[in-house]
Scaffold this motif. Structure first.
Motif, PDB file in Angstrom:
ATOM      1  N   LEU A  49      40.224  39.070  48.803  1.00  0.00           N
ATOM      2  CA  LEU A  49      40.376  40.219  47.921  1.00  0.00           C
ATOM      3  C   LEU A  49      39.253  41.195  48.254  1.00  0.00           C
ATOM      4  O   LEU A  49      38.069  40.838  48.167  1.00  0.00           O
ATOM      5  N   VAL A  51      36.885  44.258  47.604  1.00  0.00           N
ATOM      6  CA  VAL A  51      36.294  44.972  46.477  1.00  0.00           C
ATOM      7  C   VAL A  51      35.596  46.215  47.015  1.00  0.00           C
ATOM      8  O   VAL A  51      34.921  46.163  48.052  1.00  0.00           O
ATOM      9  N   ARG A  57      36.903  48.481  41.737  1.00  0.00           N
ATOM     10  CA  ARG A  57      38.298  48.519  42.189  1.00  0.00           C
ATOM     11  C   ARG A  57      38.506  47.476  43.281  1.00  0.00           C
ATOM     12  O   ARG A  57      37.550  47.054  43.928  1.00  0.00           O
ATOM     13  N   VAL A  58      39.776  47.104  43.473  1.00  0.00           N
ATOM     14  CA  VAL A  58      40.138  46.209  44.571  1.00  0.00           C
ATOM     15  C   VAL A  58      41.260  46.856  45.380  1.00  0.00           C
ATOM     16  O   VAL A  58      42.054  47.635  44.853  1.00  0.00           O
ATOM     17  N   GLN A  71      46.465  40.431  47.833  1.00  0.00           N
ATOM     18  CA  GLN A  71      45.229  40.550  48.584  1.00  0.00           C
ATOM     19  C   GLN A  71      45.567  40.453  50.076  1.00  0.00           C
ATOM     20  O   GLN A  71      46.661  40.038  50.445  1.00  0.00           O
ATOM     21  N   ALA A 126      36.571  36.486  48.675  1.00  0.00           N
ATOM     22  CA  ALA A 126      36.395  37.865  48.224  1.00  0.00           C
ATOM     23  C   ALA A 126      35.486  38.557  49.230  1.00  0.00           C
ATOM     24  O   ALA A 126      34.550  37.950  49.752  1.00  0.00           O
ATOM     25  N   TYR A 149      40.261  47.371  38.052  1.00  0.00           N
ATOM     26  CA  TYR A 149      40.448  45.995  37.593  1.00  0.00           C
ATOM     27  C   TYR A 149      41.523  45.893  36.515  1.00  0.00           C
ATOM     28  O   TYR A 149      42.335  44.969  36.524  1.00  0.00           O
ATOM     29  N   VAL A 152      45.355  45.819  37.827  1.00  0.00           N
ATOM     30  CA  VAL A 152      45.872  44.768  38.703  1.00  0.00           C
ATOM     31  C   VAL A 152      46.981  43.960  38.042  1.00  0.00           C
ATOM     32  O   VAL A 152      48.024  43.703  38.648  1.00  0.00           O
ATOM     33  N   LEU A 164      41.210  37.855  41.092  1.00  0.00           N
ATOM     34  CA  LEU A 164      40.366  38.938  40.596  1.00  0.00           C
ATOM     35  C   LEU A 164      39.371  38.411  39.563  1.00  0.00           C
ATOM     36  O   LEU A 164      38.187  38.736  39.608  1.00  0.00           O
ATOM     37  N   GLU A 165      39.833  37.571  38.641  1.00  0.00           N
ATOM     38  CA  GLU A 165      38.945  37.003  37.619  1.00  0.00           C
ATOM     39  C   GLU A 165      37.827  36.181  38.270  1.00  0.00           C
ATOM     40  O   GLU A 165      36.656  36.304  37.889  1.00  0.00           O
ATOM     41  N   THR A 167      36.718  36.525  41.324  1.00  0.00           N
ATOM     42  CA  THR A 167      35.869  37.465  42.071  1.00  0.00           C
ATOM     43  C   THR A 167      34.911  38.186  41.144  1.00  0.00           C
ATOM     44  O   THR A 167      33.719  38.313  41.440  1.00  0.00           O
ATOM     45  N   ARG A 168      35.416  38.644  40.007  1.00  0.00           N
ATOM     46  CA  ARG A 168      34.547  39.334  39.048  1.00  0.00           C
ATOM     47  C   ARG A 168      33.430  38.432  38.541  1.00  0.00           C
ATOM     48  O   ARG A 168      32.320  38.890  38.302  1.00  0.00           O
TER      49      ARG A 168
END
Length: 171
Positions: A49, A51, A57-58, A71, A126, A149, A152, A164-165, A167-168
């Motif tokens: 993914l 970033v 943003r992704v 991704q 990521a 975010y 998505v 995403l979760e 990665t964050r």
């Protein structure tokens, strides 16, 4: 060390998703070709993914065959030394952005999903894009777009949202 050996090592060290991790390791133990697209019962894939440098943003690709926002990622190749290398290569090829950097040495998540070719046992990373990164659509993509975010979940499936979760949480 072979890519197969690296995959086993990465999965051995991965400290989450025990059931899925065990399934991946069992698949590799049962299939000497379990890293490659030629393994019709399934194979490992690598994704990342991407970033943006501001970390809000992704970048997702509208996959040409699957027609979903995903991704960057795909099949391992014989020249890939590690799963991380495969994920970074795929992310670079599909985003058109040179200089991507993985956020950490190991995967963020694992995700197993069925595709037209076989089951993909995806090892998900990521990557952080460099400052002033400019994306370029590849032949494998119908579109390429940056999403905040909060956007998505409106365009992508649950597996991308979980990535995403994860990665964050690293950020």
């Amino acid at each position: 060390m072979s890519l197969y050996d690296d995959a086993v090592s990465v999965l051995d060290r991965y400290g989450d998703q025990d059931e899925l991790r065990g399934l991946y390791l069992a698949h590799l133990a049962a299939h000497a070709d379990g890293m490659w697209k030629s393994c019709r019962s399934g194979h490992l894939t690598a994704s990342a993914l991407v970033v943006d440098p501001e970390r809000d943003r992704v970048l997702l690709t509208l996959h040409g065959k699957i027609h979903k926002w995903l991704q960057m990622g795909g099949h391992c190749e014989r020249d890939d030394a590690t799963l991380a290398d495969a994920a970074l290569r795929e992310a670079t090829e599909e985003s058109g952005i040179p200089g991507l950097r993985l956020l950490r040495g190991g995967p963020v998540r694992l995700d197993r999903h069925e595709t037209p070719c076989a089951w993909h046992l995806d090892v998900q990373y990521a990557a952080l894009a460099p400052a002033r990164a400019v994306e370029a659509i590849s032949d494998e993509s119908l579109d390429l777009r940056w999403f905040g975010y909060d956007e998505v979940a409106k365009v992508a499936d649950a597996s991308v949202v979980r990535l995403l979760e994860g990665t964050r949480a690293l950020l």
